[in-house]
Motif scaffolding. Sequence first.
Motif, PDB file in Angstrom:
ATOM      1  N   LYS A  28       5.653   5.112  -4.295  1.00 31.95           N
ATOM      2  CA  LYS A  28       6.505   4.768  -5.481  1.00 31.95           C
ATOM      3  C   LYS A  28       7.806   4.577  -5.134  1.00 31.95           C
ATOM      4  N   CYS A  29       8.222   4.120  -3.670  1.00 31.50           N
ATOM      5  CA  CYS A  29       9.459   3.727  -3.161  1.00 31.50           C
ATOM      6  C   CYS A  29       9.206   2.917  -2.089  1.00 31.50           C
ATOM      7  N   VAL A  30      10.391   2.069  -1.769  1.00 36.33           N
ATOM      8  CA  VAL A  30      10.596   1.372  -0.528  1.00 36.33           C
ATOM      9  C   VAL A  30      11.848   1.656  -0.184  1.00 36.33           C
ATOM     10  N   PRO A  31      12.262   1.793   1.163  1.00 31.06           N
ATOM     11  CA  PRO A  31      13.514   1.777   1.765  1.00 31.06           C
ATOM     12  C   PRO A  31      14.425   0.673   1.792  1.00 31.06           C
ATOM     13  N   ILE A  37       0.865  -1.251   0.159  1.00 28.90           N
ATOM     14  CA  ILE A  37       0.061  -0.008   0.037  1.00 28.90           C
ATOM     15  C   ILE A  37       0.931   1.227  -0.059  1.00 28.90           C
ATOM     16  N   CYS A  38       1.876   1.206   0.894  1.00 30.96           N
ATOM     17  CA  CYS A  38       2.856   2.419   0.906  1.00 30.96           C
ATOM     18  C   CYS A  38       3.552   2.563  -0.301  1.00 30.96           C
ATOM     19  N   CYS A  39       3.970   1.532  -0.748  1.00 32.79           N
ATOM     20  CA  CYS A  39       4.854   1.493  -2.133  1.00 32.79           C
ATOM     21  C   CYS A  39       4.152   2.099  -3.107  1.00 32.79           C
ATOM     22  N   HIS A  74      14.768   7.112   5.941  1.00 31.19           N
ATOM     23  CA  HIS A  74      15.034   8.371   5.425  1.00 31.19           C
ATOM     24  C   HIS A  74      15.077   8.544   4.032  1.00 31.19           C
ATOM     25  N   GLN A  75      15.332   7.409   3.256  1.00 29.67           N
ATOM     26  CA  GLN A  75      15.466   6.936   2.081  1.00 29.67           C
ATOM     27  C   GLN A  75      14.156   7.398   0.973  1.00 29.67           C
ATOM     28  N   CYS A  76      12.953   7.326   1.909  1.00 33.95           N
ATOM     29  CA  CYS A  76      11.652   7.546   1.319  1.00 33.95           C
ATOM     30  C   CYS A  76      10.760   8.145   2.391  1.00 33.95           C
ATOM     31  N   PRO A  77      10.837   9.606   2.361  1.00 34.99           N
ATOM     32  CA  PRO A  77      10.218  10.377   3.258  1.00 34.99           C
ATOM     33  C   PRO A  77       8.806  10.228   3.412  1.00 34.99           C
ATOM     34  N   CYS A  78       8.048   9.813   2.151  1.00 33.19           N
ATOM     35  CA  CYS A  78       6.653   9.595   1.964  1.00 33.19           C
ATOM     36  C   CYS A  78       6.255   8.423   2.871  1.00 33.19           C
ATOM     37  N   TYR A  79       7.186   7.533   2.547  1.00 39.05           N
ATOM     38  CA  TYR A  79       7.018   6.118   3.123  1.00 39.05           C
ATOM     39  C   TYR A  79       7.269   6.255   4.683  1.00 39.05           C
ATOM     40  N   ARG A  80       8.005   7.222   5.042  1.00 40.24           N
ATOM     41  CA  ARG A  80       8.346   7.348   6.505  1.00 40.24           C
ATOM     42  C   ARG A  80       7.251   7.888   7.229  1.00 40.24           C
TER      43      ARG A  80
END
Length: 97
Positions: A68-71, A62-64, A79-85
């Motif tokens: 559109k990213c996954v740490p 869902i988050c990906c 920190h590699q994907c602020p939206c995910y975080r």
Amino acid sequence: MDYKKLVTYFFFLVLIILPFMLLPATAAPGRVGGMEVYCGSRCRGRCAKAGFQDRCIKYCGICCRQCKCVPSGTFGNKHQCPCYRDKLSSKGKPKCP
């Protein structure tokens, strides 16, 4: 041009175009099928060590799809994907594993 030739050309055109319309989306980033492939493989890696893998993969997916990213790695590195975080559940806790 008579009616039979017109119908023949029409069906010929349909037979040429129809297979391309029925092909699944390729794995190109940005397309729905491509994003599913990307998220599936990244989330399986991210959730490899999770206690509840099915739940982890579900929420990671869902988050990906939204971010559109996954740490990288199995834990941390958000920190590699602020939206995910920054995604939070309805209870105010981190939504993405």
